[in-house]
Design an enzyme around this catalytic site. Structure first.
Site, PDB file in Angstrom:
ATOM      1  N   ASP A 357       0.771 -11.063  -5.559  1.00  0.00           N
ATOM      2  CA  ASP A 357       2.564  -9.960  -5.363  1.00  0.00           C
ATOM      3  C   ASP A 357       2.577 -10.065  -6.795  1.00  0.00           C
ATOM      4  O   ASP A 357       2.219 -11.244  -7.667  1.00  0.00           O
ATOM      5  CB  ASP A 357       3.456 -10.284  -4.463  1.00  0.00           C
ATOM      6  CG  ASP A 357       3.763  -8.545  -3.507  1.00  0.00           C
ATOM      7  OD1 ASP A 357       4.729  -7.905  -5.172  1.00  0.00           O
ATOM      8  OD2 ASP A 357       4.354  -8.843  -2.364  1.00  0.00           O
ATOM      9  N   VAL A 414       0.190  -1.381  -3.124  1.00  0.00           N
ATOM     10  CA  VAL A 414       1.457  -1.748  -3.916  1.00  0.00           C
ATOM     11  C   VAL A 414       2.033  -0.170  -3.338  1.00  0.00           C
ATOM     12  O   VAL A 414       1.563   0.184  -2.577  1.00  0.00           O
ATOM     13  CB  VAL A 414       1.108  -1.344  -5.327  1.00  0.00           C
ATOM     14  CG1 VAL A 414       0.671  -3.172  -5.057  1.00  0.00           C
ATOM     15  CG2 VAL A 414       0.886  -0.558  -5.407  1.00  0.00           C
ATOM     16  N   GLU A 416       3.822   2.909  -3.000  1.00  0.00           N
ATOM     17  CA  GLU A 416       3.771   4.239  -2.846  1.00  0.00           C
ATOM     18  C   GLU A 416       3.909   4.970  -3.659  1.00  0.00           C
ATOM     19  O   GLU A 416       5.188   5.973  -3.923  1.00  0.00           O
ATOM     20  CB  GLU A 416       3.914   4.980  -1.483  1.00  0.00           C
ATOM     21  CG  GLU A 416       3.107   5.165  -0.231  1.00  0.00           C
ATOM     22  CD  GLU A 416       1.561   5.483  -0.597  1.00  0.00           C
ATOM     23  OE1 GLU A 416       1.127   6.645  -0.069  1.00  0.00           O
ATOM     24  OE2 GLU A 416       0.770   4.771  -1.192  1.00  0.00           O
ATOM     25  N   SER A 443      -1.578   6.609   2.008  1.00  0.00           N
ATOM     26  CA  SER A 443      -1.028   7.484   3.096  1.00  0.00           C
ATOM     27  C   SER A 443      -0.860   8.281   2.494  1.00  0.00           C
ATOM     28  O   SER A 443      -0.851   9.247   3.648  1.00  0.00           O
ATOM     29  CB  SER A 443      -0.588   6.835   3.417  1.00  0.00           C
ATOM     30  OG  SER A 443       0.877   6.577   3.227  1.00  0.00           O
ATOM     31  N   HIS A 464      -7.820   3.717   4.293  1.00  0.00           N
ATOM     32  CA  HIS A 464      -6.151   3.676   4.863  1.00  0.00           C
ATOM     33  C   HIS A 464      -5.587   3.146   6.163  1.00  0.00           C
ATOM     34  O   HIS A 464      -6.199   3.826   6.904  1.00  0.00           O
ATOM     35  CB  HIS A 464      -6.110   5.908   4.981  1.00  0.00           C
ATOM     36  CG  HIS A 464      -4.467   5.762   5.631  1.00  0.00           C
ATOM     37  ND1 HIS A 464      -4.240   6.808   6.521  1.00  0.00           N
ATOM     38  CD2 HIS A 464      -3.321   5.425   5.890  1.00  0.00           C
ATOM     39  CE1 HIS A 464      -2.845   7.500   6.491  1.00  0.00           C
ATOM     40  NE2 HIS A 464      -2.492   5.830   6.518  1.00  0.00           N
ATOM     41  N   GLU A 476      -9.289   5.314   8.096  1.00  0.00           N
ATOM     42  CA  GLU A 476      -9.964   6.402   7.029  1.00  0.00           C
ATOM     43  C   GLU A 476      -9.957   5.756   5.499  1.00  0.00           C
ATOM     44  O   GLU A 476      -9.383   4.901   5.151  1.00  0.00           O
ATOM     45  CB  GLU A 476      -8.373   7.044   6.795  1.00  0.00           C
ATOM     46  CG  GLU A 476      -7.995   8.029   8.622  1.00  0.00           C
ATOM     47  CD  GLU A 476      -7.047   8.993   8.230  1.00  0.00           C
ATOM     48  OE1 GLU A 476      -7.444  10.273   8.330  1.00  0.00           O
ATOM     49  OE2 GLU A 476      -6.043   8.684   7.663  1.00  0.00           O
ATOM     50  N   ASN A 514      -2.714  11.686   9.674  1.00  0.00           N
ATOM     51  CA  ASN A 514      -1.132  12.298   9.259  1.00  0.00           C
ATOM     52  C   ASN A 514      -1.096  13.466   9.104  1.00  0.00           C
ATOM     53  O   ASN A 514       0.355  13.884   9.595  1.00  0.00           O
ATOM     54  CB  ASN A 514      -0.682  11.751   7.943  1.00  0.00           C
ATOM     55  CG  ASN A 514      -0.728  10.778   8.077  1.00  0.00           C
ATOM     56  OD1 ASN A 514      -0.080   9.820   9.260  1.00  0.00           O
ATOM     57  ND2 ASN A 514      -0.503   9.140   6.552  1.00  0.00           N
TER      58      ASN A 514
END
Length: 740
Positions: A357, A414, A416, A443, A464, A476, A514
């Site tokens: 991070d 990280v 979006e 996503s 995903h 996914e 989604n």
């Protein structure tokens, strides 16, 4: 002496036969027709040999057995379907006879006159546990590897080889019904407390303990074959029975809404079977099993939740000719909730992981998430302190990209934001070896667009995950336009290593899952606007077979996230891409009422402090004029929620986003719990039939709008009388799965 392919038989000096079940070329023993024939011959051999006093059955593998090979049932059903056309009654009689073979075999073992003991050394499921229950003695090893269950109800059938009759004759009726209708695993300790096994032994002394039971004069007679046998839970027609059966039926109805015929058949088998002698009870069970096998629920659930799930878990979509990946080190970029969860499941699989991070405290906070999760497991007795130490030792928190050197795979999780992701990709690739694979856990952002930030797009792929990562079983795998076979193979190998199910999806906005979930939520928003009371929407969803109502699901994912997605969609595709009334509803909830979902304890539901339960926000009914509930077609509300998802799944197939119906079905169940009794979103359409489904969709389109417009693919299938599994046959030879 006779030899067997799947068993070995050794007789010791005391005249006790050790029957070791060890199927060649299989990682787990299962009942096949051949295994049953051999077991039948072994019973005959033991009985015929006067020097043999009894037999112990155990496994030569780490596990005992996974139970029956359900593909055998599929073949039975295939034969039944062919014969039914000619003569339904004769076909049903044949099915009844075939179904009864295992029941008859176990009853033969039980009444052969010589004692048999089952020595359970590991996982013992389904038919294997039913066989053990037919043995006169049962010993389990004192080990975490030992799990016993009758899980058939989870794949649309029930324990049909004596399970529904022996369990309630060994333990109290309530405990028996809970075990049979839930399919839950039992530890050796729990099974002994219930009276389902006799002894627990140290693993090294398992066989000796089992043999000792025979040496000590184990009676070769089942309790129910003894004169004067009494049911542990008391007779059905008694005060105890009157207090148990009516609420048991009501509770099952509450939990399943009548969607699972097999669960109801379990209650019928137990209730009717406990009123009659044991052999008659077995016949009742076989009759119900024959009936349940013919249901579309059983066929769909066996296919999706057993056969397809196993095939996908074994890497059905893995490109051929690429060596298996042995992961030495994996990097995770971003130690937030998703990244921390990915690091946890990776370390749990025994793979060293670098958790990176922007600064060390943030990375350490991410590692603390793993500490919390594994500590909870230790507290519940599901993990040992040394397992906790090992897991945490595998996670290295860092803020230095140089620590990613030597990683076989890096997973970016990280924020979006395209720019943030671009920076993370470039910094990671600068230190990675050229063969390393880079995966993004986005996503919302298309993988092909993100791959433009990579200097090696063929090694760039999407992974995903779903939240919470430690609990959700699906991943996914998203292919960009340039993603190569090695990247696909590595991604599938990783998902299998962390014991999750991979589905391969081509690139599109929202990918597969989604897109379907957003349709589910959107239809609920539309219903609220129409004035359908919120409790009716949520209850209808559950009655239709969904585990969580669409409004509760929106709260979990956050209402302000729904707002962000809508705003982004408008920016990318224009205002017509989002329904203006639904956009106004979400804006009002977020901006006017500050209702963001579970995260701020205010969404479609109110979330009072625990232990109080969430309840729907009363203010929802003031947003729109409410319809009279008695005038709302409740079944149509259920239908709308399932049909809108299924139509989106069909569109995804039409667009070539998903190319294998197994992945569409399994993905819809594992990701958001699409009514499992249907077998998944495409099996739901196949179960209704394309022609009838298109008619339903057209009726809904006329009343409620374009979201119910059937795609051309479905219209074509309706005309030709095709199913998805015919049109997109996953077993067709030479088929090529291409990226978008």
């Amino acid at each position: 002496m006779q030899t067997y392919k799947n068993f070995t038989l050794d007789i010791d000096g005391d005249g006790i036969a050790l029957v070791t079940w060890d199927m060649p070329g299989r990682s787990m023993n299962v009942f096949t027709e051949e295994v049953m024939r051999e077991l039948n011959a072994i019973i005959d051999q033991v009985v015929a040999d006067s020097t043999v006093k009894g037999a112990v059955i155990t496994s030569g593998k780490e596990t005992f057995s996974g139970g029956a090979d359900l593909t055998m049932l599929q073949q039975m059903l295939g034969l039944f379907a062919k014969e039914k056309v000619k003569d339904k009654e004769k076909a049903t009689q044949t099915l009844f006879a075939n179904v009864g073979i295992m029941t008859g075999l176990f009853r033969k073992l039980e009444t052969c006159g010589k004692p048999f003991v089952s020595a359970i050394n590991g996982t013992c499921m389904g038919g294997a546990f039913e066989m053990s229950l037919a043995c006169h003695g049962r010993v389990a090893a004192d080990s975490d590897k030992v799990k016993m269950a009758l899980p058939e109800v989870k794949v649309g059938i029930f324990p049909g080889a004596g399970g529904t009759q022996r369990v309630p004759r060994l333990t109290d009726t309530q405990g028996a019904l809970e075990m049979l209708t839930s399919g839950k695993n039992l530890t050796a300790q729990k099974a002994k407390a219930m009276g389902l096994i006799h002894e627990i032994a140290e693993p090294a002394k398992l066989i000796e303990t089992a043999k000792a039971m025979i040496r000590n004069g184990l009676k070769p007679v089942a309790p129910w074959d003894e004169k004067g046998f009494k049911l542990p839970g008391g007779p059905v027609y008694s005060v105890a029975g009157a207090n148990l059966w009516p609420p048991a039926i009501a509770i099952l109805r509450r939990e399943t809404y009548g969607n699972y015929p097999a669960a109801m058949a379990i209650l019928k088998c137990a209730y009717e079977g406990l009123l009659v002698p044991f052999d008659t009870a077995l016949k009742i069970e076989t009759r119900y099993f024959t009936e349940i096998l013919q249901t579309k629920e059983a066929a769909a659930m066996i296919r999706s939740l057993f056969v397809s799930l196993q095939e996908l878990n074994k890497g059905a979509r893995r490109p051929e000719g690429i060596p298996d990946t042995k992961f030495k080190k994996i990097g995770v970029l971003g130690a937030g909730f998703m990244g921390a969860g990915i690091a946890y499941v990776t370390a749990k699989a025994g793979i060293p992981v670098v958790l990176l991070d922007r600064d060390l405290p943030s990375a350490e906070k991410g590692k603390a998430h793993s500490d919390n999760l594994i500590s909870e497991q230790v507290k519940k007795g599901r993990a040992k302190p040394e397992e906790k130490e090992k897991l945490l030792s595998l996670i290295t928190p860092t803020a230095d990209y140089a620590d990613l050197t030597g990683c076989d795979l890096v997973i970016e999780a990280v924020f979006e934001d395209s720019e943030v992701k671009k920076g993370a990709t470039e910094k990671a690739e600068a230190v990675l070896k050229s063969s390393a694979i880079f995966a993004s856990n986005t996503s919302t952002i298309p993988i092909t667009a993100l791959a433009k930030n990579s200097s090696r797009p063929k090694n760039f792929i999407g992974l995903h995950f779903f939240s919470p990562v430690d609990k959700m079983m699906l991943v996914e795998i998203i292919l960009g336009k340039k993603t190569g076979d090695k990247a696909i193979a590595t991604a599938i190998d990783y998902v299998r290593a962390i014991k999750k199910t991979p589905i391969v999806v081509n690139d599109t906005r929202g990918f597969y899952v989604n897109r379907c979930v957003l349709r589910y939520m959107s239809e609920a928003f539309q219903m609220l606007i129409e004035g359908i009371p919120a409790p009716m929407i949520e209850n209808a969803a559950k009655a239709a077979g969904m585990p969580v109502g669409p409004l509760a699901l929106t709260d979990e994912t956050a209402i302000d996230l729904a707002q962000k997605i809508m705003k982004q969609t408008i920016r990318d595709l224009g205002e017509k891409a989002v329904d203006k009334d639904q956009f106004a509803l979400i804006n009002a909830l977020v901006d006017k009422h500050e209702r963001l979902g579970r995260k701020n304890a205010k969404g479609f539901y109110d979330y009072p402090p625990k232990p109080a339960k969430k309840k729907l926000w009363p203010g929802l009914k003031d947003l729109y004029p409410q319809l009279d509930p008695d005038k709302v077609d409740y079944e149509e509300v259920q239908q709308r929620l399932l049909v809108t998802i299924a139509l989106e799944a069909a569109r995804v197939m039409e667009e070539g986003i998903v190319t294998d119906p197994r992945e569409a079905d399994v993905g819809s169940i594992l990701a958001f719990g699409f009514a499992p009794y249907t077998g998944g979103a495409l099996s739901y359409i196949d179960g209704i039939g394309a022609k009838a489904f298109v008619k339903i969709a057209k009726g809904l389109q006329k009343k409620y709008g374009a979201q119910f417009k059937a795609p051309k693919l479905l219209l074509d299938m309706a005309e030709k009388g095709e199913t998805f599994y015919q049109r997109f046959d996953p077993y067709a030879k030479g088929e090529v799965k291409e990226a978008a």
